[in-house]
Design a protein around this motif. Structure first.
Motif, PDB file in Angstrom:
ATOM      1  N   SER A  70      87.483   9.152 -52.486  1.00  0.00           N
ATOM      2  CA  SER A  70      88.517   9.924 -53.182  1.00  0.00           C
ATOM      3  C   SER A  70      89.912   9.588 -52.667  1.00  0.00           C
ATOM      4  O   SER A  70      90.907   9.872 -53.343  1.00  0.00           O
ATOM      5  CB  SER A  70      88.241  11.423 -53.038  1.00  0.00           C
ATOM      6  OG  SER A  70      88.303  11.815 -51.687  1.00  0.00           O
ATOM      7  N   GLU A  71      89.971   8.986 -51.489  1.00  0.00           N
ATOM      8  CA  GLU A  71      91.270   8.565 -50.959  1.00  0.00           C
ATOM      9  C   GLU A  71      91.746   7.269 -51.609  1.00  0.00           C
ATOM     10  O   GLU A  71      92.896   6.874 -51.447  1.00  0.00           O
ATOM     11  CB  GLU A  71      91.177   8.375 -49.441  1.00  0.00           C
ATOM     12  CG  GLU A  71      90.836   9.663 -48.694  1.00  0.00           C
ATOM     13  CD  GLU A  71      90.638   9.426 -47.211  1.00  0.00           C
ATOM     14  OE1 GLU A  71      90.715   8.253 -46.797  1.00  0.00           O
ATOM     15  OE2 GLU A  71      90.392  10.399 -46.483  1.00  0.00           O
ATOM     16  N   GLU A  72      90.830   6.597 -52.321  1.00  0.00           N
ATOM     17  CA  GLU A  72      91.138   5.284 -52.883  1.00  0.00           C
ATOM     18  C   GLU A  72      91.372   5.310 -54.389  1.00  0.00           C
ATOM     19  O   GLU A  72      91.875   4.349 -54.953  1.00  0.00           O
ATOM     20  CB  GLU A  72      89.992   4.307 -52.591  1.00  0.00           C
ATOM     21  CG  GLU A  72      89.729   4.076 -51.109  1.00  0.00           C
ATOM     22  CD  GLU A  72      90.823   3.215 -50.479  1.00  0.00           C
ATOM     23  OE1 GLU A  72      91.560   2.539 -51.216  1.00  0.00           O
ATOM     24  OE2 GLU A  72      90.936   3.234 -49.240  1.00  0.00           O
ATOM     25  N   ALA A  73      90.941   6.381 -55.025  1.00  0.00           N
ATOM     26  CA  ALA A  73      90.920   6.352 -56.486  1.00  0.00           C
ATOM     27  C   ALA A  73      91.542   7.601 -57.076  1.00  0.00           C
ATOM     28  O   ALA A  73      91.505   8.674 -56.485  1.00  0.00           O
ATOM     29  CB  ALA A  73      89.489   6.206 -56.966  1.00  0.00           C
ATOM     30  N   PHE A  74      92.059   7.442 -58.281  1.00  0.00           N
ATOM     31  CA  PHE A  74      92.683   8.559 -58.979  1.00  0.00           C
ATOM     32  C   PHE A  74      92.104   8.726 -60.381  1.00  0.00           C
ATOM     33  O   PHE A  74      92.712   9.355 -61.225  1.00  0.00           O
ATOM     34  CB  PHE A  74      94.194   8.350 -59.038  1.00  0.00           C
ATOM     35  CG  PHE A  74      94.803   8.244 -57.660  1.00  0.00           C
ATOM     36  CD1 PHE A  74      95.106   9.381 -56.942  1.00  0.00           C
ATOM     37  CD2 PHE A  74      95.024   7.008 -57.082  1.00  0.00           C
ATOM     38  CE1 PHE A  74      95.645   9.296 -55.664  1.00  0.00           C
ATOM     39  CE2 PHE A  74      95.566   6.910 -55.807  1.00  0.00           C
ATOM     40  CZ  PHE A  74      95.875   8.059 -55.097  1.00  0.00           C
ATOM     41  N   MET A  75      90.959   8.141 -60.609  1.00  0.00           N
ATOM     42  CA  MET A  75      90.256   8.299 -61.879  1.00  0.00           C
ATOM     43  C   MET A  75      89.212   9.400 -61.729  1.00  0.00           C
ATOM     44  O   MET A  75      88.817   9.742 -60.609  1.00  0.00           O
ATOM     45  CB  MET A  75      89.584   6.978 -62.274  1.00  0.00           C
ATOM     46  CG  MET A  75      88.374   6.656 -61.439  1.00  0.00           C
ATOM     47  SD  MET A  75      87.943   4.907 -61.419  1.00  0.00           S
ATOM     48  CE  MET A  75      88.982   4.341 -60.077  1.00  0.00           C
ATOM     49  N   PRO A  76      88.746   9.975 -62.827  1.00  0.00           N
ATOM     50  CA  PRO A  76      87.711  11.003 -62.725  1.00  0.00           C
ATOM     51  C   PRO A  76      86.410  10.442 -62.146  1.00  0.00           C
ATOM     52  O   PRO A  76      86.039   9.304 -62.411  1.00  0.00           O
ATOM     53  CB  PRO A  76      87.507  11.441 -64.181  1.00  0.00           C
ATOM     54  CG  PRO A  76      88.749  11.037 -64.885  1.00  0.00           C
ATOM     55  CD  PRO A  76      89.217   9.781 -64.205  1.00  0.00           C
ATOM     56  N   PHE A  77      85.722  11.275 -61.357  1.00  0.00           N
ATOM     57  CA  PHE A  77      84.413  10.928 -60.797  1.00  0.00           C
ATOM     58  C   PHE A  77      83.333  11.834 -61.373  1.00  0.00           C
ATOM     59  O   PHE A  77      83.546  13.028 -61.510  1.00  0.00           O
ATOM     60  CB  PHE A  77      84.367  11.175 -59.291  1.00  0.00           C
ATOM     61  CG  PHE A  77      85.202  10.271 -58.462  1.00  0.00           C
ATOM     62  CD1 PHE A  77      86.384  10.714 -57.933  1.00  0.00           C
ATOM     63  CD2 PHE A  77      84.775   8.993 -58.186  1.00  0.00           C
ATOM     64  CE1 PHE A  77      87.154   9.888 -57.147  1.00  0.00           C
ATOM     65  CE2 PHE A  77      85.541   8.159 -57.402  1.00  0.00           C
ATOM     66  CZ  PHE A  77      86.735   8.605 -56.885  1.00  0.00           C
ATOM     67  N   ALA A  78      82.193  11.255 -61.644  1.00  0.00           N
ATOM     68  CA  ALA A  78      80.982  12.047 -61.852  1.00  0.00           C
ATOM     69  C   ALA A  78      79.991  11.601 -60.788  1.00  0.00           C
ATOM     70  O   ALA A  78      79.875  10.402 -60.510  1.00  0.00           O
ATOM     71  CB  ALA A  78      80.408  11.820 -63.249  1.00  0.00           C
ATOM     72  N   VAL A  79      79.288  12.553 -60.202  1.00  0.00           N
ATOM     73  CA  VAL A  79      78.370  12.217 -59.116  1.00  0.00           C
ATOM     74  C   VAL A  79      77.039  12.911 -59.336  1.00  0.00           C
ATOM     75  O   VAL A  79      76.979  14.031 -59.845  1.00  0.00           O
ATOM     76  CB  VAL A  79      78.938  12.594 -57.737  1.00  0.00           C
ATOM     77  CG1 VAL A  79      80.211  11.831 -57.456  1.00  0.00           C
ATOM     78  CG2 VAL A  79      79.206  14.084 -57.657  1.00  0.00           C
ATOM     79  N   GLY A  80      75.964  12.229 -58.948  1.00  0.00           N
ATOM     80  CA  GLY A  80      74.638  12.798 -59.092  1.00  0.00           C
ATOM     81  C   GLY A  80      73.707  12.316 -58.002  1.00  0.00           C
ATOM     82  O   GLY A  80      73.986  11.349 -57.300  1.00  0.00           O
ATOM     83  N   GLY A  81      72.594  13.044 -57.882  1.00  0.00           N
ATOM     84  CA  GLY A  81      71.606  12.703 -56.868  1.00  0.00           C
ATOM     85  C   GLY A  81      71.341  13.882 -55.956  1.00  0.00           C
ATOM     86  O   GLY A  81      72.189  14.244 -55.155  1.00  0.00           O
ATOM     87  N   GLY A  82      70.169  14.490 -56.125  1.00  0.00           N
ATOM     88  CA  GLY A  82      69.777  15.567 -55.225  1.00  0.00           C
ATOM     89  C   GLY A  82      70.479  16.886 -55.444  1.00  0.00           C
ATOM     90  O   GLY A  82      70.411  17.767 -54.587  1.00  0.00           O
ATOM     91  N   ILE A  83      71.141  17.062 -56.569  1.00  0.00           N
ATOM     92  CA  ILE A  83      71.862  18.312 -56.838  1.00  0.00           C
ATOM     93  C   ILE A  83      70.869  19.369 -57.320  1.00  0.00           C
ATOM     94  O   ILE A  83      70.203  19.179 -58.330  1.00  0.00           O
ATOM     95  CB  ILE A  83      72.970  18.092 -57.885  1.00  0.00           C
ATOM     96  CG1 ILE A  83      74.006  17.100 -57.355  1.00  0.00           C
ATOM     97  CG2 ILE A  83      73.621  19.421 -58.254  1.00  0.00           C
ATOM     98  CD1 ILE A  83      75.030  16.678 -58.388  1.00  0.00           C
ATOM     99  N   ARG A  84      70.788  20.465 -56.586  1.00  0.00           N
ATOM    100  CA  ARG A  84      69.818  21.506 -56.918  1.00  0.00           C
ATOM    101  C   ARG A  84      70.413  22.896 -57.043  1.00  0.00           C
ATOM    102  O   ARG A  84      69.807  23.782 -57.631  1.00  0.00           O
ATOM    103  CB  ARG A  84      68.696  21.540 -55.868  1.00  0.00           C
ATOM    104  CG  ARG A  84      67.877  20.281 -55.834  1.00  0.00           C
ATOM    105  CD  ARG A  84      66.590  20.443 -55.072  1.00  0.00           C
ATOM    106  NE  ARG A  84      65.696  19.330 -55.351  1.00  0.00           N
ATOM    107  CZ  ARG A  84      64.913  19.262 -56.408  1.00  0.00           C
ATOM    108  NH1 ARG A  84      64.920  20.254 -57.293  1.00  0.00           N
ATOM    109  NH2 ARG A  84      64.127  18.235 -56.621  1.00  0.00           N
ATOM    110  N   THR A  85      71.601  23.110 -56.491  1.00  0.00           N
ATOM    111  CA  THR A  85      72.153  24.464 -56.457  1.00  0.00           C
ATOM    112  C   THR A  85      73.652  24.438 -56.765  1.00  0.00           C
ATOM    113  O   THR A  85      74.297  23.393 -56.710  1.00  0.00           O
ATOM    114  CB  THR A  85      71.961  25.095 -55.068  1.00  0.00           C
ATOM    115  OG1 THR A  85      72.775  24.381 -54.119  1.00  0.00           O
ATOM    116  CG2 THR A  85      70.501  25.046 -54.633  1.00  0.00           C
ATOM    117  N   LYS A  86      74.185  25.647 -57.020  1.00  0.00           N
ATOM    118  CA  LYS A  86      75.629  25.759 -57.200  1.00  0.00           C
ATOM    119  C   LYS A  86      76.362  25.357 -55.932  1.00  0.00           C
ATOM    120  O   LYS A  86      77.467  24.819 -55.990  1.00  0.00           O
ATOM    121  CB  LYS A  86      76.003  27.193 -57.585  1.00  0.00           C
ATOM    122  CG  LYS A  86      75.683  27.566 -59.006  1.00  0.00           C
ATOM    123  CD  LYS A  86      76.411  28.832 -59.425  1.00  0.00           C
ATOM    124  CE  LYS A  86      76.002  30.017 -58.578  1.00  0.00           C
ATOM    125  NZ  LYS A  86      76.669  31.256 -59.028  1.00  0.00           N
ATOM    126  N   ALA A  87      75.749  25.637 -54.789  1.00  0.00           N
ATOM    127  CA  ALA A  87      76.386  25.270 -53.524  1.00  0.00           C
ATOM    128  C   ALA A  87      76.536  23.751 -53.412  1.00  0.00           C
ATOM    129  O   ALA A  87      77.557  23.249 -52.916  1.00  0.00           O
ATOM    130  CB  ALA A  87      75.581  25.811 -52.347  1.00  0.00           C
TER     131      ALA A  87
END
Length: 251
Positions: A70-87
């Motif tokens: 995030s320090e290198e880019a200013f475009m939108p990110f989508a991320v996935g992998g192992g997401i199970r909760t709101k936390a």
């Protein structure tokens, strides 16, 4: 008319970017921070990070990696992998993510899609679906393509739509890494089941394949091998699509 997007995909294994074929035979393709720096310089529409080990191992380094990229880019990110909760989602957004991709949990605990959409907004939620063609129908897989479900593809898409997913990311395991083009029949099945934007992934090997995906109804085309293994980049892809008549981002 909404602009059509070209989304580079960065598959993460540990702290490296990898690429394989049909969800196997992964090989190292570089450093995620350096890759992000390049895509930022090329004004990519968005980036998609997928941790391919997180669901299987129960561990994820996405937050740590995102804090660096995030320090290198200013475009939108989508991320996935192992997401199970709101936390999980909250920590990824705090690290710089604009959207999250929920795939395995969208099958095993689909209420998390609703919870995340209600808390962070539908625009934050991409529902991921990994698909393999079997015996004339499309089977939905989870856990990085390792576990087959009995879900009907179109009913799964409708359910994710009802639960508040803002976009659907549909990925062909058969076509992944083969660079022979998207599975357009699979894409048509998904598009037919929802009015939400559909992102197609798996199989793009040239710019014509991107055009075919958009003409078949995708709102965005995601690709990895196209940019990893050829002299191609997002600006050239957008220029091709613009000449083909699609609205794309001006840079």
């Amino acid at each position: 008319m909404l602009k059509r997007r070209v989304i580079p995909v960065l598959l993460l294994r540990g702290d490296r970017v990898v690429k394989g074929k049909q969800f196997t035979d992964y090989r190292d393709t570089g450093n995620p921070v350096m890759a992000t720096r390049v895509y930022n310089a090329q004004a990519a529409d968005e980036l998609l990070f997928l941790d391919i080990e997180a669901t299987v191992t129960g561990r994820s380094r996405l937050t740590e990696i995102l804090s660096r990229v995030s320090e290198e880019a200013f475009m939108p990110f989508a991320v996935g992998g192992g997401i199970r909760t709101k936390a999980d989602v909250r920590s990824l957004i705090a690290a710089g993510a604009d959207k999250v991709v929920i795939t395995t949990a969208a099958v095993e605990t689909p209420e998390v899609v609703s919870e995340v959409a209600e808390t962070f907004g539908s625009q934050c939620v991409i529902a991921g679906i990994d698909v393999r063609r079997e015996d004339g129908r499309y089977a939905v897989y989870v856990r990085s393509g390792r576990v087959r479900t009995e879900l009907d593809l179109q009913e799964h898409v409708r359910n994710l739509d009802r639960r508040g997913a803002g976009e659907i990311l549909i990925n062909s395991i058969d076509c992944d890494g083969m660079m022979g083009g998207y599975d357009l029949d699979m894409l048509a099945c998904a598009v037919e089941a929802t009015n939400k934007p559909v992102i197609v992934c798996g199989g793009a090997g040239n710019f014509r394949h991107l055009e075919e995906g958009l003409r078949a109804g995708a709102h965005a085309v995601a690709c990895a091998s196209l940019f990893h293994f050829g002299d191609n980049n997002p600006p050239r892809a957008r220029a091709y699509l613009k000449n083909a008549g699609f609205p794309v981002k001006r840079v």
